[in-house]
Design an enzyme around this catalytic site. Structure first.
Site, mmCIF file in Angstrom:
data_model
loop_
_atom_site.group_PDB
_atom_site.id
_atom_site.type_symbol
_atom_site.label_atom_id
_atom_site.label_comp_id
_atom_site.label_asym_id
_atom_site.label_seq_id
_atom_site.Cartn_x
_atom_site.Cartn_y
_atom_site.Cartn_z
ATOM 1 N N LYS A 169 0.701 -0.809 0.217
ATOM 2 C CA LYS A 169 -0.203 -0.216 0.117
ATOM 3 C C LYS A 169 0.693 1.204 -0.647
ATOM 4 C CE LYS A 169 -3.351 1.896 2.665
ATOM 5 N NZ LYS A 169 -4.897 1.699 1.271
ATOM 6 N N ARG A 190 -3.676 2.894 8.460
ATOM 7 C CA ARG A 190 -3.827 1.882 7.826
ATOM 8 C C ARG A 190 -2.847 0.808 7.646
ATOM 9 N NH1 ARG A 190 -7.731 2.589 2.825
ATOM 10 N NH2 ARG A 190 -8.592 0.582 3.273
ATOM 11 N N GLY A 234 -8.306 -8.883 3.353
ATOM 12 C CA GLY A 234 -9.126 -9.246 4.959
ATOM 13 C C GLY A 234 -8.148 -8.844 6.775
ATOM 14 N N MET A 282 -6.761 -6.023 6.399
ATOM 15 C CA MET A 282 -6.453 -4.737 6.401
ATOM 16 C C MET A 282 -6.731 -4.188 8.082
ATOM 17 S SD MET A 282 -4.765 -2.221 4.999
ATOM 18 C CE MET A 282 -5.010 -2.630 3.054
ATOM 19 N N ARG A 329 -2.919 -1.798 -6.406
ATOM 20 C CA ARG A 329 -2.125 -2.113 -6.866
ATOM 21 C C ARG A 329 -2.543 -3.938 -7.651
ATOM 22 N NH1 ARG A 329 -5.316 -5.394 -1.837
ATOM 23 N NH2 ARG A 329 -7.939 -5.107 -1.879
ATOM 24 N N HIS A 369 -7.229 -44.476 -6.599
ATOM 25 C CA HIS A 369 -7.456 -44.715 -7.370
ATOM 26 C C HIS A 369 -9.036 -43.764 -7.874
ATOM 27 C CE1 HIS A 369 -10.125 -46.927 -9.475
ATOM 28 N NE2 HIS A 369 -9.226 -47.610 -10.479
ATOM 29 N N SER A 401 11.196 -43.612 -16.603
ATOM 30 C CA SER A 401 10.087 -42.705 -16.132
ATOM 31 C C SER A 401 10.100 -43.025 -14.751
ATOM 32 C CB SER A 401 8.915 -43.291 -17.289
ATOM 33 O OG SER A 401 7.535 -42.205 -16.195
ATOM 34 N N CYS A 437 6.208 -39.187 -14.609
ATOM 35 C CA CYS A 437 5.161 -39.716 -15.397
ATOM 36 C C CYS A 437 3.798 -40.189 -14.368
ATOM 37 C CB CYS A 437 5.131 -41.073 -16.251
ATOM 38 S SG CYS A 437 5.142 -42.473 -15.537
ATOM 39 N N TYR A 495 11.515 -34.704 -20.757
ATOM 40 C CA TYR A 495 10.006 -34.617 -20.985
ATOM 41 C C TYR A 495 8.815 -34.910 -19.860
ATOM 42 C CZ TYR A 495 9.417 -39.240 -21.284
ATOM 43 O OH TYR A 495 9.171 -40.935 -20.656
HETATM 44 C C1 PEP Z 1 3.520 -43.402 -10.133
HETATM 45 O O1 PEP Z 1 3.676 -44.620 -9.443
HETATM 46 O O2 PEP Z 1 3.905 -42.753 -9.940
HETATM 47 C C2 PEP Z 1 2.683 -44.627 -11.394
HETATM 48 C C3 PEP Z 1 2.970 -43.791 -12.619
HETATM 49 O O3 PEP Z 1 2.328 -45.102 -11.690
HETATM 50 P P1 PEP Z 1 1.247 -45.917 -11.042
HETATM 51 O O4 PEP Z 1 0.786 -44.301 -10.239
HETATM 52 O O5 PEP Z 1 0.238 -46.204 -12.138
HETATM 53 O O6 PEP Z 1 1.160 -46.664 -9.768
#
Ligand code: PEP
Ligand code: MG
Length: 895
Positions: A29, A98, A107, A109, A351, A467, A775, A842, A862
């Protein structure tokens, strides 16, 4: 604190001691006020006490003597500038006090207006303004705010008395109270303070001022402020500055007022000045909801009767001109507070404005076209996570809702439907064209068809990689998991949440973006993706080094992934293919077979199905790399879980139910996620690996035979020791040879492994001798590094995060200090053994911005994430590259 350091910085009349670059000292401010003064904008003169002093004061409990001297000197300056006197009964100077920290804490302030008023000075104010209503209105506001902020009494006791006064006088609005009533309120408010604290309201203006300064500093350590900082990762040692500003009055009549303006529409991004204004009011009235403000655009038209917006067209034009100037200067959308006194406009705050993801994209792209910012800055301006909002319907932020419970926002978007507790019922109702929400204590692979059929999934248990979360996210389906307050009773056909019961068939809305479970059908809005998004992504793609792939298991997901810009598939979980329709039965047949011959018979039936799936995916990916992972989950996940299911399967397999039950029972493991799963399955049952490898290579050969391209990567899961990988690789390569010989053509391919166990990371040099790519399966790697079950953690992890033991859920945001260290080590060891080792991720972290940036910095090739998160990863990867190259986002240096 060294004595050379100054404590107080002044601003006003076209100059300031500070600037926007001094946020750390002046707070957001104070920095904004200083910068506006430097720009020559009409800012009421004032001064800011350094935030650095806040922590010193809180630790030592007193102020340095020099501060008192400096404040005195600056007050004198204000008196000279305004030709008024602080405490002068004839012509009193009034100020506001202030708070304002370097980081915006909405919130949090603290504000006290009209300091300097007492029974004597109020007479001076009356004499000067000739407006007793205004003078006593200002006075009663001061006593109320002082009682709230300094004496910590809250607003309620005062508001109760105010409400009684309005009832007595039969008026609805505060501004309609006559001066005598307001004067009476001052007396009553003072009596409240005296009776509740035993202390009088201080009449001496100096005591008022110092009491207010101390209260602002102390507000930094209130529980509310500390909780807010912890949740938002704001350091505790920043402290808040104190801004002391000459009062300008919005409550002197209908040509006075106060409001908030945004230089663009922060919901849509449209370039249009917008905001709210209240005439004859002071600051707090706009946000408190005491009166309903009007859109500022109505000032432009200059219409309205008493209390309306007549005659304010000039104020609007001034506001428009100054807002444009501020936006050009800061090169970002501004959120402005203003007041006007008898038609003269003053700027009280500016701001950076908060905005939705949709607005962020449009604003960034349009500002490049307006030559305000560069393409690089535009790429850095948009928080990657906010792109989520672009692809999913969302609950209209303006619509009122009843929240039943809150869980983890596992998969974004919002959906409305009837509550069902059973996957079969979800499927049956979907076939009848009904929208359903599948509500379960938790989900298992058996619920897969129910998840497919439902508009959204809601579970009481489970974490971000449970899951339901993984499956729903993969499909881009709204999902909330781990809603602890839900007591789900599928047998009774109802769930309870926070004292309410919701029955089967009742309508709820699941908001997977915020984690809210809402009673009834909330109003949903679907954002439009347009040219702005495409432009921003093109700029991002041109600047990133990381490739971005998707986790996709079926051709439809693969196609969607490409639409979102995926450059390959980083994880195809082959087991998901076995849950559909009839396949699960053949799978079960394989699992319960008593010998290899029985398994091979069932596998022979699965082969053509799996081959067709792979063909579909290869086709959809048109030559881009596709990483196919061999079967991974513990086998019993495929088995029937109820007696009725077991009976049906026994009938189909023509075996006695009791015998089948024994087999099913024998497959139950105490700790399945650490049990017979991953490559351990292919090692004990090599025929499974053989079938899957055959399906992969036959599919690849068929694609090539059609003159199309395919890039195959076969991935072995859950390897802990290189010898496991050697065993599986031998099978894969042997089958490949067989297939190539039979088909009369060879297809190039790689064999690699997931690194998802600490031992694999620690022995990555050994493993890399065999693996052609790594991976990182960070879901399992997080689970095994922490020793924390990914399916159960949702029950207690939120407590860890709430109490600051963990700053984030490690299943959502990669734990760089622990899991990250293993990743870094494995990348280094792996590349030592094989310098051109391809490395990716992954796990679910592959679509989380800070984790993507980490992947960039450790030199991965990647990241792979669910299709809907591909754009997020693309943008985060570009930001990582720009940060590395030292292209600093200029917004950081601005307010
Ligand atoms: C993991 O374990 O990060 C993975 C990609 O495999 P899953 O989630 O299928 O166990
Ligand atoms: Mg895994």
């Amino acid at each position: 604190m060294p004595s050379v350091e100054r404590y107080v910085y002044s601003f006003g009349n076209g100059r300031a001691d500070g600037s926007a670059a001094m946020r750390d000292i002046l707070g957001g401010k104070g920095a904004g006020l200083a910068e506006m003064a430097n720009l020559g904008l009409p800012v009421p003169p004032g001064f800011t006490i350094s935030a650095k002093l806040c922590i010193t004061y809180l630790e030592q409990g007193t102020f340095p003597d020099e501060l008192r001297e400096e404040v005195e000197r600056h007050l004198k300056q204000l008196e000279r500038a305004t030709k008024k006197g602080f405490g002068d009964p004839k012509n009193p100077l009034l100020v506001s006090v202030r708070s304002g920290a370097a980081v915006s804490m909405p919130g949090m302030m603290e504000t006290i207006l009209n300091l300097g008023l007492n029974d004597e000075t109020v007479q001076g104010l009356i004499a000067h303004s000739k407006n007793p209503r205004f003078a006593y209105d200002s006075y009663r506001r001061l006593v109320l705010m002082y009682g709230d902020v300094v004496f910590d009494l809250g607003k309620e006791p005062f508001e109760e008395v105010l409400a009684e006064a309005k009832a007595r006088r039969k008026v609805k609005r505060d501004i309609d109270l006559p001066p005598e009533e307001l004067q009476e309120l001052v007396r009553e408010f003072k009596a409240i303070i005296q009776s509740r604290t035993g202390l009088p309201f201080p009449d001496d203006p100096d005591s008022q001022l110092w009491g207010a300064i101390e209260a602002v500093f102390k507000s930094w350590r209130t529980k509310r402020a500390m909780d807010y900082r912890r949740v938002n990762g704001i350091p505790d040692d920043l402290g808040t500055a104190v801004n002391i500003v000459t009062m300008v009055y919005g409550n002197m009549g209908d040509d006075c007022g106060t409001g908030v303006a945004f230089t663009r529409d922060c919901r849509t991004g449209e370039r249009v000045l917008n905001g709210d204004v209240l005439t004859n009011a002071q600051g707090e009235d706009v946000v408190s909801g005491a009166r309903t403000p009007e859109p500022i655009s109505r000032m432009k038209r200059g219409k309205g009767g008493r209390g309306g917006l007549g005659g304010l067209a000039k104020v609007y034009r001034d506001l428009e001109r100054l807002a444009t100037k501020l936006e050009k200067h800061f090169k970002d959308v501004q959120d402005i507070e203003f007041t006007f006194e008898h038609g003269k406009l003053y700027m009280l705050q500016t701001r950076r404005a908060q905005r939705t993801g949709i607005a962020a994209v449009r604003i960034a792209v349009e500002m490049v076209a307006e030559r305000l910012i560069s393409e690089e800055e535009a790429v850095q301006r948009v928080p990657p996570q906010d792109l989520d909002q672009l692809f999913h319907p969302m609950v209209d932020p303006r619509a009122p809702v009843t929240v039943l419970a809150k869980g983890l926002p596992a998969s974004p978007g919002a959906a409305t439907g009837e509550v069902v507790f059973d996957a079969d019922e979800a499927e049956a109702l979907k076939k009848k064209g009904r929208d359903v929400i599948l509500v379960r204590p938790e989900t298992s692979p058996e619920d897969f068809h129910g998840i497919v059929a439902a508009r959204a999934v809601l579970t009481a248990r489970g974490g971000m990689t449970s899951h339901a979360a993984v499956v729903a996210r993969g499909m881009g389906k709204t999902c909330v998991v781990g809603a602890k307050d839900l007591d789900v009773d599928p047998a009774a056909g109802r769930f309870r949440a926070n004292g309410r019961a919701v029955k089967r068939g009742q309508v709820i809305t699941v908001d997977g973006t915020s984690g809210r479970v809402i009673l009834g059908a909330a109003k949903l809005v679907t954002p439009k993706i347009g040219v702005h998004f495409a432009k921003l992504m093109a700029w991002a793609d041109a600047r990133r080094r990381l490739r971005v792939r998707a986790n996709a298991d079926v051709p439809a997901d693969a196609r969607r992934a490409r639409e979102f810009g995926a450059e390959g598939i980083g994880l195809c979980r082959t087991e998901h293919m076995f849950f559909e329709g009839d396949r699960i039965t053949t799978m079960r047949e394989m699992i319960v077979a008593s010998d290899e011959a029985g398994r091979r018979r069932a596998l022979a039936k699965l082969l053509p199905i799996q081959r067709a799936d792979f063909e579909g995916i290869f086709e959809a990916m048109a030559g881009l790399p596709v990483t196919i992972r061999l079967l991974d989950p513990p086998l019993h996940e495929f088995l029937p879980h109820s007696g009725a299911d077991t009976g049906a399967l026994a009938k189909r397999l023509k075996v006695p139910a009791a015998q089948l039950e024994r087999i099913v029972h024998s497959l139950v493991e105490a700790n399945p996620m650490l049990g017979h799963r991953g490559c351990r399955l292919g090692i004990t049952y090599p025929e499974i690996t053989e079938m899957q490898a055959r399906a992969i290579f036959e599919a690849a050969c068929r694609i090539v035979a059609r003159g199309k391209k395919v890039t195959v990567e076969v991935m072995v899961p859950l390897v802990a020791d290189v010898r496991e990988l050697v065993h599986q690789t031998q099978i894969i390569r042997r089958v490949a040879q067989d297939v190539f010989q039979a088909e009369g053509r060879a297809v190039p391919y790689l064999v690699g492994t997931m690194i998802e166990l600490p031992r694999a990371a620690l022995t990555a040099d050994e493993i890399a001798k065999e693996a052609e790519f790594f991976s990182f399966g960070t879901n399992d790697l997080t689970q095994t590094t922490f020793g924390l079950s990914r399916d159960d953690a949702g029950r207690f992890l939120p407590f860890y995060v709430d109490r600051g033991i963990l700053s984030e859920d490690p299943f959502q945001v990669l734990d760089q200090a622990g899991v990250g260290k293993l990743i870094q080590l494995a990348v280094r060891l792996g590349r030592q053994a094989r310098h051109d080792l391809k490395v990716g991720i992954c796990g679910e972290h592959g679509g989380e911005p800070s984790s993507v940036k980490f992947c960039h910095h450790v030199g991965m090739n990647y990241v792979s994430c669910s299709p809907f998160r591909v754009p997020i990863a693309r943008l985060a990867a570009a930001q990582a590259a720009l940060e590395e190259a030292g292209v600093i986002n200029r917004t950081r240096a601005t307010v």
